[in-house]
Design a protein around this motif. Structure first.
Motif, mmCIF file in Angstrom:
data_model
loop_
_atom_site.group_PDB
_atom_site.id
_atom_site.type_symbol
_atom_site.label_atom_id
_atom_site.label_comp_id
_atom_site.label_asym_id
_atom_site.label_seq_id
_atom_site.Cartn_x
_atom_site.Cartn_y
_atom_site.Cartn_z
ATOM 1 N N GLN A 182 -5.581 0.333 3.729
ATOM 2 C CA GLN A 182 -5.932 0.316 2.303
ATOM 3 C C GLN A 182 -5.172 -0.812 1.585
ATOM 4 O OE1 GLN A 182 -8.373 1.300 0.805
ATOM 5 N NE2 GLN A 182 -7.925 1.347 -1.340
ATOM 6 N N ILE A 183 -5.260 -2.004 2.184
ATOM 7 C CA ILE A 183 -4.627 -3.194 1.616
ATOM 8 C C ILE A 183 -5.616 -3.815 0.626
ATOM 9 C CG2 ILE A 183 -3.711 -5.501 2.145
ATOM 10 C CD1 ILE A 183 -3.021 -4.336 4.964
ATOM 11 N N THR A 184 -5.152 -4.067 -0.612
ATOM 12 C CA THR A 184 -6.083 -4.519 -1.644
ATOM 13 C C THR A 184 -5.777 -5.936 -2.135
ATOM 14 O OG1 THR A 184 -4.737 -3.351 -3.257
ATOM 15 C CG2 THR A 184 -6.682 -2.204 -2.440
ATOM 16 N N SER A 185 -4.898 -6.652 -1.452
ATOM 17 C CA SER A 185 -4.711 -8.058 -1.818
ATOM 18 C C SER A 185 -4.563 -8.900 -0.556
ATOM 19 C CB SER A 185 -3.501 -8.219 -2.741
ATOM 20 O OG SER A 185 -2.353 -8.549 -2.002
ATOM 21 N N GLY A 213 -1.912 11.745 -2.221
ATOM 22 C CA GLY A 213 -2.280 11.741 -3.639
ATOM 23 C C GLY A 213 -3.518 10.904 -3.878
ATOM 24 N N ALA A 214 -4.394 10.809 -2.870
ATOM 25 C CA ALA A 214 -5.551 9.913 -2.953
ATOM 26 C C ALA A 214 -6.565 10.393 -3.992
ATOM 27 C CB ALA A 214 -6.228 9.827 -1.590
ATOM 28 N N TRP A 215 -7.193 9.444 -4.657
ATOM 29 C CA TRP A 215 -8.240 9.703 -5.648
ATOM 30 C C TRP A 215 -9.598 9.547 -4.987
ATOM 31 C CZ3 TRP A 215 -12.564 8.026 -8.111
ATOM 32 C CH2 TRP A 215 -12.826 8.498 -9.403
ATOM 33 N N HIS A 216 -10.458 10.554 -5.114
ATOM 34 C CA HIS A 216 -11.841 10.455 -4.631
ATOM 35 C C HIS A 216 -12.789 10.781 -5.775
ATOM 36 C CE1 HIS A 216 -11.357 9.929 -0.253
ATOM 37 N NE2 HIS A 216 -10.214 10.568 -0.426
ATOM 38 N N GLY A 217 -13.838 9.978 -5.915
ATOM 39 C CA GLY A 217 -14.870 10.280 -6.898
ATOM 40 C C GLY A 217 -15.507 11.634 -6.572
ATOM 41 N N ILE A 218 -15.855 12.387 -7.618
ATOM 42 C CA ILE A 218 -16.520 13.685 -7.427
ATOM 43 C C ILE A 218 -17.801 13.675 -8.249
ATOM 44 C CG2 ILE A 218 -16.331 16.196 -7.715
ATOM 45 C CD1 ILE A 218 -13.283 15.887 -7.499
ATOM 46 N N LEU A 219 -18.949 13.780 -7.590
ATOM 47 C CA LEU A 219 -20.240 13.756 -8.286
ATOM 48 C C LEU A 219 -20.973 15.077 -8.098
ATOM 49 C CD1 LEU A 219 -21.731 10.239 -7.325
ATOM 50 C CD2 LEU A 219 -20.492 10.894 -9.404
ATOM 51 N N THR A 239 0.850 -1.181 0.000
ATOM 52 C CA THR A 239 0.000 0.000 0.000
ATOM 53 C C THR A 239 0.892 1.239 0.000
ATOM 54 O OG1 THR A 239 -1.859 1.068 1.147
ATOM 55 C CG2 THR A 239 -0.260 -0.053 2.523
ATOM 56 N N HIS A 240 0.286 2.421 0.140
ATOM 57 C CA HIS A 240 1.047 3.670 0.147
ATOM 58 C C HIS A 240 2.062 3.670 1.295
ATOM 59 C CE1 HIS A 240 1.824 7.980 0.486
ATOM 60 N NE2 HIS A 240 1.293 8.117 -0.713
ATOM 61 N N LEU A 298 -8.146 -3.612 5.754
ATOM 62 C CA LEU A 298 -8.783 -4.046 4.510
ATOM 63 C C LEU A 298 -9.182 -2.818 3.682
ATOM 64 C CD1 LEU A 298 -9.528 -6.688 3.114
ATOM 65 C CD2 LEU A 298 -11.792 -6.521 4.144
ATOM 66 N N GLY A 299 -8.819 -2.854 2.410
ATOM 67 C CA GLY A 299 -9.007 -1.694 1.538
ATOM 68 C C GLY A 299 -10.410 -1.602 0.956
ATOM 69 N N ILE A 300 -10.693 -0.453 0.358
ATOM 70 C CA ILE A 300 -11.978 -0.221 -0.306
ATOM 71 C C ILE A 300 -11.704 0.266 -1.728
ATOM 72 C CG2 ILE A 300 -13.208 0.281 1.835
ATOM 73 C CD1 ILE A 300 -12.970 3.271 1.172
ATOM 74 N N SER A 301 -12.749 0.297 -2.541
ATOM 75 C CA SER A 301 -12.581 0.737 -3.917
ATOM 76 C C SER A 301 -12.886 2.224 -4.025
ATOM 77 C CB SER A 301 -13.494 -0.067 -4.838
ATOM 78 O OG SER A 301 -13.220 0.285 -6.172
ATOM 79 N N TYR A 302 -11.866 3.053 -4.066
ATOM 80 C CA TYR A 302 -12.051 4.492 -4.277
ATOM 81 C C TYR A 302 -12.251 4.769 -5.758
ATOM 82 C CZ TYR A 302 -10.337 5.518 0.456
ATOM 83 O OH TYR A 302 -10.188 5.587 1.819
#
Ligand SMILES: *Cc1c(COP(=O)(O)O)cnc(C)c1O
Length: 456
Positions: A231-234, A345-351, A186-187, A268-272
C-alpha cells in the motif's frame, strides 16, 4: 454534531470519506442499476439471494483489465519486465488461473502458494519463491519442481539452500533479497524495507554475500530482489530502493560476477478512500529511469494493485441497534472474514445495494460485526442511510488481503466466494460447512469416544 463530538471522532480516526457516487465513479466494474448495485452485469441482490451472505464477490473483468493496464504500461517503456502476481493477496484458484491465462508468473511465500500457482497452470520457471522463513521441506519441494528463482533472505538461508541443492544434485537459481533501508511511508505493519524489519540482507553485505554465493555448490546467483512494503502511495520510496539496487548491480559486476535478473517487488497502493497512488505508467517510468540501463531482466510482484479494487464483501444487516450515543449497524460479516479494519485501522467504502437507500438521508453509524471483540468494527461514525435488518451492503476494495486473511474465530465458517464475468456469476469457493470447519477436530484417546448429546 457538536465540536466535542468532532474532536472525539477525530481521536478515534473517524473519517466519513467520499460519498457513494464518487466511490462508484472510480470503480468502473460497479454500476447502480434499477435493481441496485451491480458488479459488471450481475446485480448483487441476485448473488446475496442465490448464494447467501457473507460472500466475497470478484469481477473477472476488473482483474483482467487491471493486469492488462499494468502489462501495457510496462511494455510501453520497452523494458524487459515480467509481472509475477503475488498470490498472498488472493490465492483463490480461479483468481490465480485467470491471471495465469493472461500470462502472469507468480510470487509465492509458502509451499501451499507454490502448489496453487502450479495448479493454476503457471510454469515452475515462472515462479519466484520469497519469504524469510522457508523451511527445508519447502525449499526441497521447490527445487524438485524446478522453481525459477529462490529469493534468499540471509546468509543462513543461503547455506541451508546450498546443502539441500547439493544433496539433490541440482542448482538453485538465487536472488539475494536486499533490505535497502528505505521508509515506504505506509502502515508500520506492512513496511518491510527498513533496517529494523526482519526482511532481507543489509545492502552493505550484498556484494560479499553475492561473491560467497557464487562460490557455493548448488547455488547460481542470478540477481537481487527488493520488496519494501505494501500500500505504497508515492514513488519516492521506489526511486530510493531501486537506486540502491542499481548501485549494487554495478558493485557486484565490478567484483567480477554476473547479474542478469532484478526482482523489484510489489507494494503499489490503491485508492481505498482518497489516496492518490502512482499510476502504472508513472511506476513504469521510475523502473526505466532507475534500472533501465542495466541490461537485466526485470520482474515486479504486484498483489493488491491487481486484485484489491476488483473484489467486495457482500454482507447483510443482522440488525440496526440504537445505542446510548451511537447507531450501530450490525452485519453478518465480521473481523474473522475481513480483518483489515481491526488489524490496520483500514478504511473501506461501504455501499448499500438497494437504490432507495442511495436517496435516503444520511446520519453517522458505527458498522460492526457480531464477534465478541470491540475491535470487530468496520467503520465508525460513517454517514449512512437507515439500514434496517435484511438490507445488504458491499464492503469495497476487499479483493486483496480479504478472504486470504479470514479465520473461523467464533466458530464462524469461511464465507463463500463468487466470481462475476459479464452477465454470469459462478461460485469459486463453496461456503464452508460446519462439518468441514470442524473436520480436523479429534478427541484425545483418554476422553474416549464422543457421547450422544444429553437430552436437556
Ligand atoms: C506481499 C508481497 C508482495 C505483494 O505486495 P502487494 O502490496 O500486494 O503488491 C510482493 N512481493 C513480496 C516478496 C511480498 O512479500
Amino acid at each position: 454534531m457538536s465540536p466535542l463530538d468532532t474532536i472525539a471522532r477525530e481521536k478515534q480516526g473517524d473519517r466519513s470519506g467520499p460519498g457513494f457516487r464518487s466511490l462508484l465513479a472510480q470503480r468502473p466494474h460497479l454500476t447502480l442499476t434499477a435493481v441496485g448495485l451491480a458488479v459488471e452485469a450481475v446485480p448483487l441482490i441476485r448473488i446475496a439471494v442465490g448464494h447467501g451472505t457473507p460472500t466475497w464477490v470478484y469481477s473477472a473483468g476488473a482483474i483482467s483489465h487491471r493486469y492488462r493496464m499494468m502489462a501495457t504500461a510496462l511494455s510501453a517503456t520497452g523494458l524487459d519486465v515480467r509481472i509475477h502476481y503475488a498470490l498472498k493477496a488472493n490465492d483463490a484458484l480461479a483468481v490465480v488461473t485467470l491471471l495465469a491465462r493472461q500470462g502472469a508468473g507468480a510470487d509465492v511465500v509458502s509451499d501451499g502458494e507454490r502448489r496453487i500457482a502450479r495448479q493454476a497452470g503457471i510454469a515452475a520457471k515462472d515462479i519466484m519463491f520469497s519469504g524469510v522463513g522457508k523451511t527445508e521441506a519447502e525449499l526441497r519441494a521447490a527445487l524438485a519442481d524446478g522453481t525459477g528463482q529462490i529469493n534468499v533472505e540471509s546468509g543462513e538461508e543461503l547455506a541451508m539452500l546450498s546443502g539441500i541443492a547439493r544433496s539433490m544434485g541440482v542448482t538453485a537459481r538465487v536472488a539475494l533479497r536486499v533490505n535497502p533501508d528505505v521508509d515506504a511511508g505506509t502502515h508500520e505493519k506492512i513496511t518491510t524495507g527498513l533496517a529494523e524489519n526482519k526482511f532481507g540482507i543489509p545492502a552493505a553485505d550484498a556484494v560479499a554475500l553475492y561473491s560467497h554465493a557464487a562460490a557455493l555448490p548448488g547455488i547460481s546467483p542470478v540477481g537481487l530482489a527488493v520488496h519494501i512494503g505494501s500500500q505504497i502511495t508515492s514513488l519516492a520510496p521506489y526511486r530510493a530502493a531501486y537506486g540502491v539496487l542499481a548501485e549494487l548491480v554495478q558493485a557486484i559486476r565490478a567484483a567480477g560476477h554476473t547479474v542478469t535478473a532484478l526482482d523489484c517487488g510489489g507494494g503499489l497502493g490503491i485508492s481505498y478512500e482518497d489516496e492518490e497512488p502512482p499510476t502504472p505508467q508513472a511506476f513504469a517510468s521510475v523502473l526505466k529511469e532507475t534500472l533501465g540501463g542495466l541490461d537485466v531482466k526485470l520482474a515486479i510482484e504486484p498483489g493488491r494493485w491487481i486484485v484489491g479494487p476488483a473484489g467486495l464483501l457482500l454482507t447483510r444487516v443482522v440488525m440496526q441497534k440504537q445505542g446510548e450515543q451511537r447507531r450501530f449497524v450490525i452485519l453478518d460479516a465480521a473481523m474473522n472474514d475481513l480483518l483489515r479494519p481491526s488489524l490496520y485501522g483500514a478504511w473501506h467504502g461501504i455501499l448499500p445495494i438497494t437504490p432507495a437507500r442511495w436517496r435516503a438521508a444520511l446520519s453517522p453509524a458505527d458498522v460492526v460485526g457480531p464477534v465478541c471483540e470491540s475491535g470487530d468494527t468496520f467503520a465508525t461514525a460513517r454517514p449512512l442511510p437507515d439500514l434496517p435488518a435484511g438490507e445488504v451492503v458491499a464492503l469495497l476494495d476487499t479483493g486483496a488481503y480479504g478472504a486470504v486473511m479470514s479465520s473461523t474465530y467464533n466458530a464462524r465458517p469461511l464465507a463463500a466466494q463468487v466470481m462475476v464475468s459479464g452477465t454470469v456469476d459462478a461460485v469459486i469457493r463453496q461456503r464452508q460447512s460446519f462439518e468441514a470447519m470442524r473436520a480436523s477436530d479429534v478427541l484425545p484417546p483418554w476422553l474416549g469416544p464422543l457421547l450422544p448429546p444429553p437430552r436437556h
